[in-house]
Scaffold this motif. Structure first.
Motif, short mmCIF file in Angstrom:
data_model
loop_
_atom_site.label_atom_id
_atom_site.label_comp_id
_atom_site.label_asym_id
_atom_site.label_seq_id
_atom_site.Cartn_x
_atom_site.Cartn_y
_atom_site.Cartn_z
N ILE A 56 4.69 3.28 -8.44
CA ILE A 56 6.17 3.84 -7.88
C ILE A 56 6.96 4.30 -8.99
O ILE A 56 7.64 5.31 -8.67
N SER B 165 8.03 -1.16 0.51
CA SER B 165 7.25 -0.08 0.06
C SER B 165 5.80 -0.24 0.37
O SER B 165 5.26 -1.25 0.95
N GLN C 70 1.53 4.01 -2.81
CA GLN C 70 2.74 4.02 -3.50
C GLN C 70 3.14 5.50 -4.03
O GLN C 70 4.17 5.70 -4.53
#
Length: 335
Positions: free
Chosen positions: A226, A274, A281
């Motif tokens: 990320i 997330s 991701q």
């Protein structure tokens, strides 16, 4: 004699716990917290202490008296972490009563309304920040200059690098970008005599945030997918815009300005909000990077990181569904 609990496979064995990960992230925030104390002094102490205390108290009170949960979760570190991250998204001269409202939105609305940790759709600290930005735009965009250690509500304010970038785009005058501080200053923190408003507590020193990232990667609290995908996407998109038209700032300045590093490292990587898989991701990170640049350059506010993360929080379930791995032994359906 204790009960033997038998459950279906798969069985995961490891040392990971909610407490370990939460306190690990808190430790990773310590360099940036120390820098904020050095740069903003009393204001940073008041804002941080108020935010953390309010978030912990609200989680305890809501769990005990409203949700009537038998097990209180204030010791798992999540409320402390929410308080720290909320404080990191606030200016150092924000009045206490506004901070309390932000904590109420973060814990009471964004977290506990959904049932507490693990059930919330949106990052609680960013919900608190967004609510305050909409309700109190003047107070939330008044940025004290660094180095006023004894000041709080009467701290002298100034323009931030993001506001300079926004002014250049609106006016079409690329020469305004000459007023930006050097990238090195934004990387290590703006000096006290620079005359700039340094921004929120947690965004004054990219180096301190990168130290936190290194610690979390070392401890395997998060993965690289990320933060790296966000930063690389912003660098490429901002670089293309800069090459196309010089009214857009260079990509290095874009990355080190505002809350981009804070958001990419500590906010977008929130476990609950997330995606779960590496592929998900990467999709999530790229989308956040694109949205951040779009909102910064053409949106109403100079900063777009928090709004980009909140938007993608809403898409996380869809991303998880799209990239979920095939179950072992599953046979594809025939048409």
């Amino acid at each position: 004699m204790g009960k033997l609990i038998v459950s279906l496979s798969p069985h995961a064995h490891g040392t990971d716990t909610v407490e370990r990960n939460m306190y690990g992230v808190i430790i990773a925030l310590m360099p940036a917290l120390l820098v904020s104390f050095i740069y903003f002094g009393l204001g940073s102490v008041i804002v941080t202490a108020t935010s953390v205390a309010a978030c912990v108290f609200l989680e305890w009170a809501i769990s005990k008296y409203i949700l009537k949960q038998e097990r209180n979760t204030i010791c798992d570190g999540s409320a402390i972490l929410t308080g720290l991250l909320l404080a990191f998204n606030l200016p150092s001269n924000l009045p206490i009563w506004i901070i309390l409202i932000g904590a109420l939105f973060a814990i009471g609305v964004a977290k506990m309304t959904f049932g507490g940790l693990g059930n919330n759709l949106f990052n609680p600290a960013l919900v608190g920040r967004a609510a305050l930005l909409v309700a109190f735009p003047a107070q939330m965009t008044s940025w004290p200059q660094a180095g006023q250690l004894g000041s709080y509500l009467d701290a002298e304010t100034g323009a931030t690098p993001l506001s300079i970038m926004k002014a250049a785009i609106k006016s079409g005058d690329a020469s305004l970008l000459n007023e930006l501080p050097e990238s090195l200053h934004m990387f290590i923190g703006l000096p006290s005599d620079c005359g700039y408003g340094a921004g929120s507590l947690g965004e004054v020193c990219a180096l301190a945030l990168l130290l936190g990232l290194a610690f979390m990667l070392w401890k395997k609290i998060i993965t690289w997918h990320i933060p790296v995908s966000i930063i690389c996407t912003v660098f490429v998109f901002a670089g293309l815009l800069h090459l196309a038209n010089p009214i857009y700032a260079d990509p290095i300045s874009v990355i080190f300005s505002g809350g981009l590093m804070l958001g990419a490292i500590f906010m977008a990587t929130d476990y609950v909000t997330s995606p779960m898989t590496p592929k998900g991701q990467l999709i999530y990170g790229v989308a956040i990077g694109v949205l951040t640049v779009i909102i910064r350059n053409w949106g109403a506010y100079p900063e777009g990181m928090s709004f980009a993360i909140l938007i993608m929080n809403a898409f996380t379930p869809l991303i998880n569904n799209y990239v979920k791995p095939k179950r072992f032994g599953e046979v594809p359906a025939k048409n």
